[in-house]
Design an enzyme around this catalytic site. Structure first.
Site, PDB file in Angstrom:
ATOM      1  CE  LYS A   1      -3.794   2.182   2.586  1.00 45.05           C
ATOM      2  NZ  LYS A   1      -4.675   2.062   3.767  1.00 45.05           N
TER       3      LYS A   1
ATOM      4  CE  LYS B   1      -6.243   2.036  -0.998  1.00 43.14           C
ATOM      5  NZ  LYS B   1      -6.947   2.110   0.289  1.00 43.14           N
TER       6      LYS B   1
END
Length: 325
Positions: A196, A249
C-alpha cells in the site's frame, strides 16, 4: 510482396469472433469486489461529491444496495464504516455494536451468499485520522496492533467472511492471524493490504471515508511510490505471516508491482482500483472527453493481464451492466 518472409499476425484479428477465440485475458463479475461506505443515521443515500455514482449508505438502505449487486452478479463487497463519534484510539472500530459490525450482521442475515470483506483499520474511527495510536506525534506500531486485532476479531464475530487489514503496521498479519485463531476463527482468511503506497490517488476516498489525517501524513507507514523492492519485501513478510490474499494499492500506476507480486507468490493477488483512478475517469467521461465504457474495461482488463486475480473497484456496478449487455 510474396517473396518477403514475414509473420501475418493480423490473421488472428480478422473478425470479432476470431478475436474472442484467441483472447488471452477475460474480465467477469466474479473478478469484482465492490466497496460500500456505511454510515450511521437513517434514510441516507448521499452521493460522494468527488466520486459520482458512489454513495454513503445508512443501514436502512443497505439491503437495497446488496439486492442491486446480487442482481448484477456481483458477489463480494468491501465494507467501510463511518461512525458519528470518533476518539483518539478509534473505539468504534472494535465496538461490538459498531457501524461495520452492524452492517456485517445485517448482510449475513438477509443475504447469506454475499461475501463480506471487512476493511480493518482505525483511520475512519480516530479523531486524528491516522491508522493507529499516536505517541509523541507518531503512530505507535506495537500498541496499535492490539487494537487492530480487536477490530478484526469483532468483525469476524459479526459475520465477516474475510478480514482485510489496511493499516500497514509491521506485523499486522501475524498479529491478526494469531488473534483470529485464538478466538476460534482459524478458517477466516486474511486479505492483506500487503503493498500500500502513500499515494496521491487516495484523495476522493478520504472525503468518502472522512479519514484525512488531521496532522502530518502517512508516509512513515505507507510505502514510497518510488520503491519496487520494498514492495516485494512487504508481500513476502505477509505471506510468511499467514496472509491468504495480497492486495496491491493503487493499481493503475503500479502494474509492474502487480506483476512482480504475481510472479513471486501463489496466493490470490488483488488489485485495488482506487478512488482517484475512478474519479479521473468519471470526470473525463462527464466532460465527454473519453468513452467511459471502453476506458474502464481496458483499464480493468489490463489489471487482470498484469496478474491480478481480483479487482476492488468502484466501477463494479457499471462493469457488470456492460458485461451483461
Amino acid at each position: 510482396m510474396t517473396e518477403l518472409n514475414f509473420k501475418r499476425h493480423r490473421r488472428l484479428r480478422s473478425s470479432v469472433h476470431m478475436r474472442d477465440l484467441v483472447r488471452e485475458t477475460t474480465l467477469s463479475t466474479n473478478d469484482l469486489i465492490y466497496p460500500i461506505f456505511v454510515v450511521e443515521g437513517e434514510g441516507i443515500r448521499r452521493e460522494v461529491s468527488s466520486m459520482p455514482g458512489v454513495y454513503h449508505v445508512s443501514l436502512d438502505n443497505l439491503d437495497q444496495e446488496i439486492k442491486e449487486l446480487e442482481a448484477l452478479g456481483i458477489h463480494a463487497v468491501l465494507l467501510f464504516g463511518i461512525p458519528k463519534d470518533k476518539d483518539e484510539v478509534g473505539t468504534q472500530a472494535y465496538c461490538e455494536n459498531g457501524i461495520v459490525q452492524q452492517a456485517l450482521g445485517q448482510i449475513k442475515r438477509n443475504f447469506p451468499d454475499m461475501l463480506t470483506i471487512a476493511d480493518t483499520c482505525l483511520c475512519e474511527y480516530t479523531s486524528h485520522g491516522h491508522c493507529g495510536v499516536i505517541h509523541n506525534g507518531d503512530v505507535e506500531n506495537d500498541q496499535s496492533l492490539q487494537l487492530i486485532v480487536d477490530a478484526a476479531v469483532s468483525q469476524a464475530r459479526a459475520g465477516a467472511d474475510i478480514i482485510a487489514p489496511s493499516n500497514m503496521m509491521d506485523g499486522f498479519v501475524a498479529a491478526i492471524r494469531k488473534g483470529l485463531d485464538q478466538a476460534g476463527y482459524e478458517n477466516t482468511p486474511v486479505m492483506s493490504y500487503a503493498v500500500k503506497y502513500a499515494s496521491a490517488f487516495y484523495g476522493p476516498f478520504r472525503e468518502a471515508a472522512e479519514s484525512a489525517p488531521q496532522f502530518g501524513d502517512r508516509k512513515t507507514y505507507q510505502m514510497d511510490p518510488a520503491n519496487r523492492l520494498e514492495a516485494l519485501r512487504e508481500a513476502a513478510s505477509d505471506v510468511d505471516e499467514g496472509a491468504d490474499f495480497l492486495i496491491v494499492k493503487p493499481a493503475l500506476s503500479y502494474m509492474d508491482i502487480i506483476r512482480d507480486v504475481r510472479e513471486r507468490h501463489d496466493v490470490p493477488v488483488v488489485a485495488y482500483n482506487v478512488s482517484g483512478e475512478y474519479s479521473m475517469v468519471k470526470a473525463a467521461a462527464l466532460n465527454n472527453w473519453i468513452d467511459e465504457q471502453q476506458v474502464v474495461l481496458e483499464k480493468l482488463t489490463s489489471m487482470k493481464r498484469a496478474g491480478a486475480n481480483l479487482i476492488i473497484t468502484y466501477h463494479a456496478k457499471d462493469v457488470a451492466k456492460w458485461l451483461q449487455n
